[in-house]
Write a protein that holds these residues in place. Structure first.
Motif, short mmCIF file in Angstrom:
data_model
loop_
_atom_site.label_atom_id
_atom_site.label_comp_id
_atom_site.label_asym_id
_atom_site.label_seq_id
_atom_site.Cartn_x
_atom_site.Cartn_y
_atom_site.Cartn_z
N GLU A 123 -1.28 9.06 -4.35
CA GLU A 123 -2.67 9.31 -3.94
C GLU A 123 -3.03 10.79 -4.11
OE1 GLU A 123 -2.53 5.53 -0.84
OE2 GLU A 123 -2.23 7.56 -0.07
N ASN A 178 0.50 14.52 5.16
CA ASN A 178 -0.86 14.22 5.61
C ASN A 178 -1.16 12.72 5.66
OD1 ASN A 178 -1.23 13.47 2.95
ND2 ASN A 178 -2.38 15.30 2.37
N GLY A 179 -0.13 11.89 5.44
CA GLY A 179 -0.34 10.45 5.52
C GLY A 179 -0.72 9.81 4.20
N PHE A 180 -1.06 10.62 3.21
CA PHE A 180 -1.31 10.11 1.85
C PHE A 180 0.03 10.06 1.11
CE2 PHE A 180 -5.47 11.36 3.16
CZ PHE A 180 -6.37 10.64 2.40
N THR A 181 0.14 9.20 0.12
CA THR A 181 1.33 9.19 -0.72
C THR A 181 1.19 10.23 -1.83
OG1 THR A 181 0.40 7.53 -2.19
CG2 THR A 181 1.71 6.72 -0.32
N PHE A 210 5.66 9.24 0.90
CA PHE A 210 4.55 9.75 1.70
C PHE A 210 4.63 11.26 1.82
CE2 PHE A 210 4.40 5.35 3.14
CZ PHE A 210 3.04 5.14 3.22
N ALA A 224 -8.23 8.68 -2.34
CA ALA A 224 -7.55 7.59 -3.05
C ALA A 224 -6.66 6.80 -2.10
CB ALA A 224 -6.70 8.16 -4.18
N THR A 225 -6.64 5.50 -2.32
CA THR A 225 -5.66 4.61 -1.70
C THR A 225 -4.99 3.85 -2.84
OG1 THR A 225 -7.00 4.36 0.30
CG2 THR A 225 -5.32 2.68 -0.09
N PRO A 273 0.83 -1.22 0.00
CA PRO A 273 0.00 0.00 0.00
C PRO A 273 0.85 1.26 0.00
CG PRO A 273 0.11 -0.85 2.22
CD PRO A 273 0.94 -1.79 1.35
N GLN A 274 1.85 1.29 -0.84
CA GLN A 274 2.67 2.50 -1.01
C GLN A 274 3.14 2.61 -2.44
OE1 GLN A 274 6.45 2.83 1.12
NE2 GLN A 274 6.70 4.95 0.44
#
Lengths: 348, 348
Positions: B221, B215-218, B212, B241-242, B207-208
């Motif tokens: 995303e 804000n914790g999103f990549t 990053f 989005a993930t 999941p990357q």
């Protein structure tokens, strides 16, 4: 655990992927077993299996197999459960059923110990083990449900082939070799062995697990939707699921969007998850740490990471939930239920 | 196409996975090429590549490479684009940039021809090609946006390793063999080649994608979130989005939940999609027909299926969107833009 009551235990589907894990866990967890009866189809009967220092001959499962059995764990498919569970109950066994046969039966508790252990005592002979993809999700969401309330869940799954049985694992490995050698991959089992159309799983993503229902969702998706509401005892919960098979052997991963009913701080959510029973928080973007199927394989916990506040809805969270589908998703959840029954009956 | 104006075309990153597809498509589509200049790093310069009946020697890309070039297609990474695109523009070339360097620059149109072809004419020398996972999603959603309006999109991706380049494909194939032979998989490239921590991609889901953000999103995303709003020219659009890498070679798949602003009939949505440019509807649950990465590989279209009304929100739809990430997701979208420029300049 001295002077402990010992139980006569039957495992139905003893040669299957989940049955084998149940037997291994009963031994590893030192479950108070007196007699262990291993049952299967006529085809596998006669073969032998080790349990601690015993060697047990597998017998054919019949309606008469359950005399004297206290606890029967079923994982041999819905048809076998529908046929044999009533006989086992009649003969006095408490049945923990890992199939979908009784899950939505209003008389049957559907139990994930971390979520609704209190329901076990309401059983009338059968306790249902939920679907693998549901178990890990509700286990991870329960602490948030209790603290903030949950109004809506949108989940997309990344499910391992072991959920479709040992033959699906073999098929994926065979196809992977075929593709790597530049040959054609020959689909034979997946997505649904009983349906006519087959698709390649090696190096692919198949958006079908189980058959389709009339509303365009698959049964797997409907299980996630309906079972989540039943386990959480909340018919108002809004759940949407898209279930996808990917080329992974063990470990289902889930991308989960969840809307909470109250404001939250992400740090508090992480603390809650870190302290929750059965949950392991693996969440450190700086260190590129998040749950992975390959790390979860063989473990009993549900792993949660990528926890972050939604950018468009401040009351919503996104997270990534991973667990071994054969363990917490099946065998371990069933053995956990058996352990609670053993404690209950000891205390009575 | 007789008496057609011919263009001097440069491809920067000619030896990369996307560059190779651009060269192939320019030939297959019979793009009106006069001179074709193939540019790369110093390391690959000197090697030769076929283009139709010509054999072209690859040259090192330098600030002086663009004299006389009409159209330059860049896919050699953001740093190269930031360095060379200004020189190319200065020398009169229209640059179609496949990197993230200029995508969010307010002066630069971000174009998916099926969605916002009208923006091309606003360019000041650079037209940006969006991120692969964004392109296929907006191409599929545009017909719904125009007809019903869209308020919210929640997407989880299943992305192919080819998005991380040829080395990531090789790594996945090598790791797959290692695991199938019972050996340890040695991660070396993925998830992000420039970051210290590596994870196994074979038989796994990571999941990357990209680094990053705070804000914790990549970044991947955030690209899907920000680029979607820019391409749709709608800052009010809510997007979550993930982004997940899975062991697939070619073809990104996406599980998309979308809330529309008006009531709809699912049959109308399917008709709209079936008739939309660049979209192929593959949606017949009874026949187990839905888009698959292995079917989309090598094709130019964006494939859409599993279209169904959400069970908890009657204004929402769920769908499954698949396209070849190197083609519509990169090379084909860039060549499509080049074709529009060629038509425009011919008409002028």
């Amino acid at each position: 655990m001295s002077n402990q009551k010992l139980f006569n235990v039957a495992v139905v589907g003893a040669t299957g992927a989940v049955g084998e894990q149940i037997i291994r866990l009963l031994a590893e967890r030192d479950f108070p077993v007196n007699e262990l009866k291993l049952l299967s189809s006529a085809r596998s009967a006669g073969t032998k299996k080790k349990f601690k220092d015993r060697e047990i001959t597998i017998e054919e499962a019949t309606p008469e197999s359950f005399k004297g059995i206290d606890i029967a764990l079923f994982s041999a498919g819905g048809d076998i459960s529908r046929k044999l569970v009533p006989h086992a109950v009649e003969q006095g066994a408490v049945c923990i059923d890992n199939t979908s046969a009784f899950r939505m039966d209003p008389e049957t508790p559907l139990v994930v110990p971390e979520v609704n252990i209190d329901k076990i005592s309401e059983h009338k002979g059968v306790i249902a083990n939920p679907n693998c993809s549901t178990i890990q999700m509700v286990a991870a969401l329960k602490p948030l449900y209790d603290r903030y309330g949950i109004s809506r869940i949108i989940v997309s799954t990344y499910q391992a082939v072991s959920g479709a049985g040992a033959k699906a694992i073999q098929e994926m490995e065979r196809q992977s070799k075929e593709v790597l050698e530049g040959r054609e991959a020959n689909p034979d089992i997946l997505p649904v062995s009983s349906l006519p159309v087959k698709h390649q799983i090696a190096f692919n993503a198949i958006p079908q697990i189980d058959k389709f229902t009339e509303n365009g969702f698959t049964y797997e998706e409907m299980k996630m939707i309906d079972e989540t509401k039943k386990i959480m005892s909340d018919a108002t919960l809004e759940v949407t699921a898209t279930c996808v098979r990917i080329p992974v052997v063990y470990g289902h991963s889930e991308s989960v969007y969840v809307e909470l009913k109250e404001d939250f701080e992400v740090a508090d959510v992480k603390s809650l998850l870190a302290e929750a029973p059965g949950i392991e928080l693996v969440d450190s973007p700086e260190e590129q740490l998040y749950p992975l199927a390959t790390d979860a394989a063989g473990k009993l916990e549900t792993f949660v990471g990528r926890v972050r506040r939604d950018l468009s809805n401040p009351r919503a969270l996104n997270m990534w939930i991973v667990s071994d589908n054969l363990l917490k998703g099946a065998a371990w959840n069933a053995v956990q239920i058996a352990e609670y029954i053993a404690i209950e009956q000891k205390e009575v």
